[in-house]
Design an enzyme around this catalytic site. Structure first.
Site, PDB file in Angstrom:
ATOM      1  N   TYR A 144       8.313   6.011  42.337  1.00  0.00           N
ATOM      2  CA  TYR A 144       9.767   6.275  42.345  1.00  0.00           C
ATOM      3  C   TYR A 144       9.897   7.268  41.166  1.00  0.00           C
ATOM      4  O   TYR A 144       8.933   7.456  40.409  1.00  0.00           O
ATOM      5  CB  TYR A 144      10.554   5.012  41.717  1.00  0.00           C
ATOM      6  N   ASN A 195      11.027   7.602  38.061  1.00  0.00           N
ATOM      7  CA  ASN A 195      10.593   7.628  36.653  1.00  0.00           C
ATOM      8  C   ASN A 195       9.450   6.692  36.551  1.00  0.00           C
ATOM      9  O   ASN A 195       9.015   6.257  35.557  1.00  0.00           O
ATOM     10  CB  ASN A 195      11.757   6.834  36.082  1.00  0.00           C
ATOM     11  N   LYS A 196       8.462   6.508  37.502  1.00  0.00           N
ATOM     12  CA  LYS A 196       7.216   5.572  37.386  1.00  0.00           C
ATOM     13  C   LYS A 196       6.273   6.516  36.730  1.00  0.00           C
ATOM     14  O   LYS A 196       6.419   7.704  36.649  1.00  0.00           O
ATOM     15  CB  LYS A 196       6.877   4.931  38.847  1.00  0.00           C
ATOM     16  N   THR A 197       4.951   6.082  36.586  1.00  0.00           N
ATOM     17  CA  THR A 197       3.775   6.624  35.920  1.00  0.00           C
ATOM     18  C   THR A 197       3.385   7.982  36.774  1.00  0.00           C
ATOM     19  O   THR A 197       2.924   8.978  36.127  1.00  0.00           O
ATOM     20  CB  THR A 197       2.895   5.746  35.816  1.00  0.00           C
TER      21      THR A 197
END
Ligand SMILES: *Cc1c(COP(=O)(O)O)cnc(C)c1O
Length: 381
Positions: free
Chosen positions: A180, A182-184
């Site tokens: 997604y 804003n994931k790492t």
């Protein structure tokens, strides 16, 4: 100086890779997707199957479907997580059983899990909260004792390790990562199912694309023409397009470098905040790797202000913050469906009242972390 809660900075090569797919004439799942799967499995050290999907949510849905979860079954899920972890259980008509979390790691409490087991329990769905490994050994002991499966929600935890092995390599039924925005690592929307079980991998591959099984048809007909395929189930439309996969391959290549930058932000916070009356998030045990997707601090009995004061100070300085999460037992749907209340989840409830997630992202600069620190120090110091 304003500091956002999250900021995405793509590299020119990442943008070029996506443009390359746009120019290629092939947009949906193809060579880029297959390459991302190969490279993701390699990044975990090999010996696993990686199946790209269009979200972590769809990946967890496919993994539960492959486990045969359905009406009458129960799946144990932590109370402190995003609703996706629980909703996928309901997609299949099974029931969610919420467990409290441990006060230090904020991951599912294996003692609670044991108390919640019934003859209907089919799976446990632990979350590696914020990128810190859950108590995987204790959960595996329960799973093998009662013949239930573990599907790890690894939405926060790439790259990370627990008990000496990379998350994704613990031999669970499946581990599901999120790409997604804003994931790492990100593909905008996307995810990856990882499993060491060939049959699980095959079921997920077939079900992510309409239940199409070309191999079954070829075996049956001895026909290898591309229009010829069989449908073996009413599958889903969960494949990852090449536009997204091309970005994912470049993100994957710098995943460890981005993790190190988040770890440096976490170390800075730890250094500068540890003398204040705040409880800071624990690091990974020696030898393990924390993905540092979140940096949640907790106010304590000694904190001279309320959380709303801290929120107001950060907001006034234009510093982003968040809360991870409002426990699911406090959300209308889950509360009403299962008649849940705070007293059943003392740890998650207490944490929720005192927590605040500070900005942490790979493009964040040390001077931005220092700005966050100075606002907090001015209030509490
Ligand atoms: C983001 C998130 C998800 C959902 O991931 P998607 O890729 O957006 O489907 C699931 N679980 C947790 C804990 C998350 O933070």
């Amino acid at each position: 100086m304003p500091v956002p809660y999250f900021r995405l900075k793509l590299e020119e090569a990442e943008i070029e890779a996506v443009v390359g797919v746009l120019r290629s004439g092939w947009l949906t799942s193809g060579a880029e997707c297959a390459a991302l799967e190969r490279e993701f499995a390699e990044a975990l050290g090999g010996g696993v199957h990686a199946i790209a999907v269009n979200s972590n949510t769809s990946g967890m849905h496919l993994a539960l479907e492959a486990a045969g979860v359905g009406p009458g079954d129960e799946v144990i899920v932590p109370d402190l997580t995003f609703t996706a972890t629980a909703e996928v259980v309901r997609y299949l008509g099974a029931e969610v059983v919420f467990a409290d979390v441990l006060p230090d790691t904020l991951c599912i409490d294996p003692g609670c899990v044991r108390r919640l087991l019934t003859h209907r329990t089919k799976a446990i769905l632990p979350v590696h909260f914020g990128g810190l490994g859950a108590e995987i050994g204790a959960l595996q002991a329960i799973a093998s004792e009662y013949n239930i499966v573990i599907i790890e929600d690894a939405a926060h935890s790439f790259p990370a390790s627990a008990a000496g092995s990379a998350i994704g390599k613990h031999g669970s039924f499946a581990t599901v990562f999120s790409f997604y925005a804003n994931k790492t690592i990100t593909t905008g929307e996307g995810g990856m199912i990882v499993t060491s079980d060939e049959a699980v991998a095959q079921r997920c591959r077939v079900m992510r694309l309409h239940g199409i099984d070309r191999d079954a048809f070829r075996r049956f007909q001895g026909d290898s023409s591309t229009w010829n395929y069989d449908i073996i189930a009413p599958g889903f439309k969960y494949n990852l397009p090449d536009i997204a996969a091309a970005l994912g391959r470049r993100q994957l290549a710098r995943a460890e470098a981005m993790r190190e930058r988040r770890a440096a932000i976490a170390a800075r916070y730890h250094e500068k905040l540890s003398s204040l009356p705040l409880e800071l998030p624990p690091g990974a045990p020696a030898g393990d790797k924390h993905a540092w997707h979140l940096y949640p601090v907790r106010l304590t009995a000694d904190t001279p202000t309320k959380r709303s004061d801290l929120e107001a100070a950060l907001a006034a300085a234009q510093i982003g913050y968040s809360v991870h999460y409002t426990p699911l037992h406090r959300m209308s749907y889950w509360r009403e469906r299962y008649g849940l209340s705070d007293d059943r989840f003392p740890v998650a409830t207490d944490y929720f009242r005192r927590c605040l997630s500070l900005p942490i992202f790979s493009d964040m600069r040390i001077d931005e972390a220092d700005e966050v620190v100075s606002v907090i120090r001015d209030l509490l110091g």
